[in-house]
Scaffold this motif. Structure first.
Motif, PDB file in Angstrom:
ATOM      1  N   PHE A  67      27.670 -48.287  82.747  1.00  0.00           N
ATOM      2  CA  PHE A  67      27.062 -47.564  83.856  1.00  0.00           C
ATOM      3  C   PHE A  67      26.480 -48.567  84.844  1.00  0.00           C
ATOM      4  O   PHE A  67      25.904 -49.573  84.438  1.00  0.00           O
ATOM      5  N   TYR A 105      23.802 -38.988  81.179  1.00  0.00           N
ATOM      6  CA  TYR A 105      24.002 -38.925  82.622  1.00  0.00           C
ATOM      7  C   TYR A 105      23.035 -39.876  83.317  1.00  0.00           C
ATOM      8  O   TYR A 105      22.061 -40.333  82.726  1.00  0.00           O
ATOM      9  N   GLN A 106      23.332 -40.164  84.583  1.00  0.00           N
ATOM     10  CA  GLN A 106      22.444 -40.989  85.393  1.00  0.00           C
ATOM     11  C   GLN A 106      21.699 -40.096  86.371  1.00  0.00           C
ATOM     12  O   GLN A 106      22.269 -39.171  86.947  1.00  0.00           O
ATOM     13  N   GLU A 107      20.415 -40.412  86.522  1.00  0.00           N
ATOM     14  CA  GLU A 107      19.559 -39.707  87.473  1.00  0.00           C
ATOM     15  C   GLU A 107      18.852 -40.777  88.294  1.00  0.00           C
ATOM     16  O   GLU A 107      17.893 -41.385  87.837  1.00  0.00           O
ATOM     17  N   GLU A 114      23.601 -35.275  75.744  1.00  0.00           N
ATOM     18  CA  GLU A 114      23.487 -35.404  77.195  1.00  0.00           C
ATOM     19  C   GLU A 114      23.469 -36.882  77.549  1.00  0.00           C
ATOM     20  O   GLU A 114      22.649 -37.634  77.034  1.00  0.00           O
TER      21      GLU A 114
END
Length: 64
Positions: free
Chosen positions: A6, A45-47, A43
């Protein structure tokens, strides 16, 4: 292990919750975060600059 990479900004963060296996964290000088895990992560994910890792029943290995 399944490897995922990522992008990471200048002030990256990793938020980890509900991991039932071992967690290994390694430092490296790259502007990305690498994650290795055999298990499915509920879960992932990138925030913004944060990588969210929520729910795993196996070991996780991170390079950040």
């Amino acid at each position: 292990m399944s490897e995922r990479i990522f992008p990471a900004g200048t002030t990256p963060r990793v938020v980890i919750t509900h991991v039932n296996g071992d967690l290994s964290v390694h430092a490296w000088n790259r502007q990305e975060i690498k994650l290795d895990s055999d298990a499915r992560i509920s879960e992932l994910y990138q925030e913004g600059d944060a990588l969210m890792i929520i729910g795993s029943k196996d070991d996780i290995e991170l390079w950040a």
